[in-house]
Write an enzyme that holds these catalytic residues in place. Sequence first.
Site, PDB file in Angstrom:
ATOM      1  N   LEU A  36       0.833  -1.191   0.000  1.00 33.84           N
ATOM      2  CA  LEU A  36       0.000   0.000   0.000  1.00 33.84           C
ATOM      3  C   LEU A  36       0.879   1.256   0.000  1.00 33.84           C
ATOM      4  CD1 LEU A  36      -2.801  -0.964   2.545  1.00 33.84           C
ATOM      5  CD2 LEU A  36      -3.091  -0.544   0.108  1.00 33.84           C
ATOM      6  N   GLY A  37       0.474   2.229  -0.778  1.00 35.46           N
ATOM      7  CA  GLY A  37       1.266   3.444  -0.918  1.00 35.46           C
ATOM      8  C   GLY A  37       2.029   3.492  -2.224  1.00 35.46           C
ATOM      9  N   GLY A 180      18.093  14.071 -14.192  1.00 36.11           N
ATOM     10  CA  GLY A 180      16.821  14.595 -13.703  1.00 36.11           C
ATOM     11  C   GLY A 180      16.764  14.479 -12.198  1.00 36.11           C
ATOM     12  N   ASP A 311       0.549   8.502 -13.280  1.00 34.44           N
ATOM     13  CA  ASP A 311       1.624   8.327 -14.251  1.00 34.44           C
ATOM     14  C   ASP A 311       1.198   7.617 -15.527  1.00 34.44           C
ATOM     15  OD1 ASP A 311       3.040   9.437 -12.211  1.00 34.44           O
ATOM     16  OD2 ASP A 311       4.332   7.713 -11.815  1.00 34.44           O
ATOM     17  N   HIS A 444      11.173  38.450   9.199  1.00 36.12           N
ATOM     18  CA  HIS A 444      12.636  38.535   9.177  1.00 36.12           C
ATOM     19  C   HIS A 444      13.191  38.019  10.503  1.00 36.12           C
ATOM     20  CE1 HIS A 444      16.636  40.187   8.405  1.00 36.12           C
ATOM     21  NE2 HIS A 444      16.612  40.645   9.652  1.00 36.12           N
TER      22      HIS A 444
END
Length: 465
Positions: A36-37, A180, A311, A444
């Site tokens: 899983l994942g 890459g 993908d 800052h």
Amino acid sequence: MAYDLIIVGSGPGGYVAAIRASQLGMKVAIVERENLGGICLNWGCIPTKALIKSAQVFEYIEHAADYGIKVAKPEIDFPAMVQRSRGVADGMSKGVNFLMRKNKIEVIDGTGKLIRGKKVEVTDADGKATTYAAENIIIATGARARPLPNLPIDGKKIIGYREAMTLTDQPKRMVVIGAGAIGTEFAYVYSSIGTEVTVVEYAPEGLVPREDADVSKELTKLYKKKGIKVLANTGVESVDTTGDVIKVTAKDRKSGKDVVIECDVVLSATGVAPNTQNIGLEDLGIEMIRDLIKVDERYRTNVPGVYAIGDVVEGPALAHVASAEGITCVEGIAGLEPEAIDYNNIPGCTYCVPEVASVGYTEAMAKEEGYELKVGKFPFSASGKASAAGVKEGFVKLIFDAKYGELLGAHMIGANVTEMIAEVVAIRKLETTGHELIKTVHPHPTMSEAIMEAAAAAYGEVIHL
């Protein structure tokens, strides 16, 4: 065994889609053949960051004297470093398992294949096949390492990213092919702990060639300073693995000369290939664009009830993109009207040291689109927080449309910039102008002040340069 939704693949696209679907009242099942994942949690995003952190801690200790601290010379325990990385990944995977139970999502172990009639056939480890039906099916099978034709991955001498995370012994010399995100991150890890690293990149730009030219140039310079050899504009001709020493023959594309690099292991990091084979796409007649599944803005394929995200479809192969696509897809299935994803406002991050982060147009892309530009750059060498932290490398570069003040792109290299980029993504989402950004008071001392200062630099108002 009928469901409202079956998702094939449990990566950051699949499991996120499953949870959102459950929230919207659907009966959901998710099919996973491994852990899983998916790749991200088990073999990608998460364990690589654990390795990077170990390498970074080692560097901190080596430079402790720079911070006024005396320590004994550190030593790398490479197996323990790998073990920690695997432990982090295992913990994250168990976390996804918990989320599945919490959201009443059924997890089906095995390899899924789509069959006609809105069904998924799942074959378990013993070879037993069971068929499940659903009104809707999402394909979220992810991607794998893409080997070069002349560089077959054998898992021992020529390895992919999975093997690079689980080597039993630290190599003395490594050649990384591809500069890459994957190649650049592993080059940092191994170089930092003492491996002699050479990076070979086909593109002329050098490291992270898809980033803005200034970022690529800066990271290449800094890597060379670290002792990493970077061979840009160079193609791999052959790899000889017959002897004890591996010999990589590469050709300089400009001079035409060959160079032979000797090493102990070669890491192939030349991108990923989608997992769209042998999952039933041909049988269903699902339309493809090369090896990717063709979808519309709601991630619908040409087959009713079948969707695809992550993908396996066109777009950046990034975990956060897959998650966003999964949510958008499921909300569309539920009858909501989700806003389409703006693919020109997707942040990209590389977790090397210094980190790289960007969103939107590069300067070259903006010029090609015909914009008149205002470009501002603020170096971290002028940042009080960066000086105090000892991380003065890098800069923030912002690109504005001179006519309307729109922030076209942001490109950062430096410490913690992968955290800082989210501010710029929100700014672009809200269509904030350059002048509004300049007038947004930043705390800052912080690294994030560099964003405000870079905007001011673009408009001739920078204070600290």
